[in-house]
Design a protein around this motif. Structure first.
Motif, mmCIF file in Angstrom:
data_model
loop_
_atom_site.group_PDB
_atom_site.id
_atom_site.type_symbol
_atom_site.label_atom_id
_atom_site.label_comp_id
_atom_site.label_asym_id
_atom_site.label_seq_id
_atom_site.Cartn_x
_atom_site.Cartn_y
_atom_site.Cartn_z
ATOM 1 N N MET A 178 0.818 -1.170 0.000
ATOM 2 C CA MET A 178 0.000 0.000 0.000
ATOM 3 C C MET A 178 0.873 1.249 0.000
ATOM 4 N N ALA A 179 0.574 2.177 -0.887
ATOM 5 C CA ALA A 179 1.362 3.394 -1.012
ATOM 6 C C ALA A 179 1.156 4.309 0.183
ATOM 7 N N ALA A 180 2.202 5.012 0.545
ATOM 8 C CA ALA A 180 2.121 5.981 1.636
ATOM 9 C C ALA A 180 1.204 7.135 1.240
ATOM 10 N N THR A 181 0.644 7.772 2.220
ATOM 11 C CA THR A 181 -0.138 8.981 1.980
ATOM 12 C C THR A 181 0.819 10.160 2.014
ATOM 13 N N LEU A 182 0.817 10.946 0.950
ATOM 14 C CA LEU A 182 1.704 12.099 0.876
ATOM 15 C C LEU A 182 1.069 13.297 1.572
ATOM 16 N N ASP A 242 7.585 8.953 -17.172
ATOM 17 C CA ASP A 242 7.807 8.043 -16.052
ATOM 18 C C ASP A 242 6.604 7.108 -16.024
ATOM 19 N N SER A 243 6.802 5.891 -16.457
ATOM 20 C CA SER A 243 5.688 4.946 -16.590
ATOM 21 C C SER A 243 5.432 4.121 -15.327
ATOM 22 N N ALA A 244 6.099 4.436 -14.243
ATOM 23 C CA ALA A 244 5.903 3.688 -12.999
ATOM 24 C C ALA A 244 4.487 3.914 -12.467
ATOM 25 N N GLY A 269 6.658 6.041 -3.450
ATOM 26 C CA GLY A 269 7.832 5.564 -2.723
ATOM 27 C C GLY A 269 9.077 6.348 -3.091
ATOM 28 N N ARG A 270 9.234 6.652 -4.377
ATOM 29 C CA ARG A 270 10.393 7.437 -4.831
ATOM 30 C C ARG A 270 10.298 8.878 -4.344
ATOM 31 N N ILE A 271 9.087 9.416 -4.219
ATOM 32 C CA ILE A 271 8.907 10.766 -3.680
ATOM 33 C C ILE A 271 9.432 10.822 -2.245
ATOM 34 N N ILE A 272 9.077 9.823 -1.448
ATOM 35 C CA ILE A 272 9.531 9.769 -0.057
ATOM 36 C C ILE A 272 11.045 9.590 0.011
ATOM 37 N N GLN A 273 11.593 8.724 -0.841
ATOM 38 C CA GLN A 273 13.048 8.517 -0.853
ATOM 39 C C GLN A 273 13.784 9.799 -1.252
ATOM 40 N N TYR A 291 12.707 11.655 -10.567
ATOM 41 C CA TYR A 291 12.897 11.170 -11.935
ATOM 42 C C TYR A 291 14.212 10.392 -12.053
ATOM 43 N N ASP A 292 15.290 10.953 -11.520
ATOM 44 C CA ASP A 292 16.604 10.292 -11.602
ATOM 45 C C ASP A 292 16.595 8.949 -10.879
ATOM 46 N N SER A 293 15.826 8.846 -9.791
ATOM 47 C CA SER A 293 15.831 7.614 -9.004
ATOM 48 C C SER A 293 15.143 6.449 -9.715
ATOM 49 N N ALA A 294 14.490 6.728 -10.836
ATOM 50 C CA ALA A 294 13.896 5.640 -11.620
ATOM 51 C C ALA A 294 14.990 4.787 -12.251
#
Length: 167
Positions: free
Chosen positions: A1-5, A36-38, A45-49, A104-107
């Motif tokens: 389950m995705a985190a709530t931003l 970004d097709s994720a 998850g990448r936003i949090i990272q 974007y780079d973390s993809a």
């Protein structure tokens, strides 16, 4: 389950966990004709990272947090960008853009590289041969040049004599 931003809006939220929303990220990459097709869950998850990485740069930022109660290191007091004061309730666009670029780079690049702590001392291509040192570091962290360029106006200046005014 995705985190709530929970996006920091400059009020010093105690529960904020990002400077950018999923929609803001979509606008950033769309404006630059990137894709970004994720899934949204992966992007979240990448936003949090990316936020975690930005927070790890705290010692490099100008000024200081407005309050111990705020969850993130921004908003900050005593910050100037290009000689202009940033209000203590402002989240600079440079920070928001840097988070978007880092997302974007973390993809394609791990934000925090993890290695075994041993440096490669010899590498042979034909008949594949690799030799490792007993000490050294093989987990060289990636350098995000565009992210650092975006953040540069937010960092403390070092050295120099300050500004010089001719009378």
């Amino acid at each position: 389950m995705a985190a709530t931003l929970v996006v920091e809006d400059g009020t010093g939220k105690a529960d904020a966990n990002t400077y950018i929303s999923l929609a803001d990220y979509g606008t950033y990459i769309s404006d630059r004709e990137l894709t970004d097709s994720a899934t949204d869950a992966v992007k979240t998850g990448r936003i949090i990272q990316a936020k975690d990485w930005l927070e790890s740069q705290e010692k490099r930022y100008q000024g200081s947090k407005n309050s111990d109660a705020q969850a993130l290191v921004w908003p900050r007091a005593w910050v100037q960008i290009y000689g202009y004061a940033v209000t203590s309730t402002e989240i600079p666009q440079q920070l928001i853009d840097a988070q978007a670029q880092l997302i974007y780079d973390s993809a394609s690049t791990e934000i925090y590289n993890v290695g075994d702590g041993r440096a490669i001392t010899k590498e042979k291509v034909d008949v594949l041969e690799v030799a490792y040192s007993d000490n050294g570091v093989s987990n060289v962290q990636p350098i995000f040049a565009k992210v650092n360029a975006l953040l540069k106006p937010l960092f403390k200046t070092t050295g120099g004599l300050g500004s010089v005014t001719r009378l």
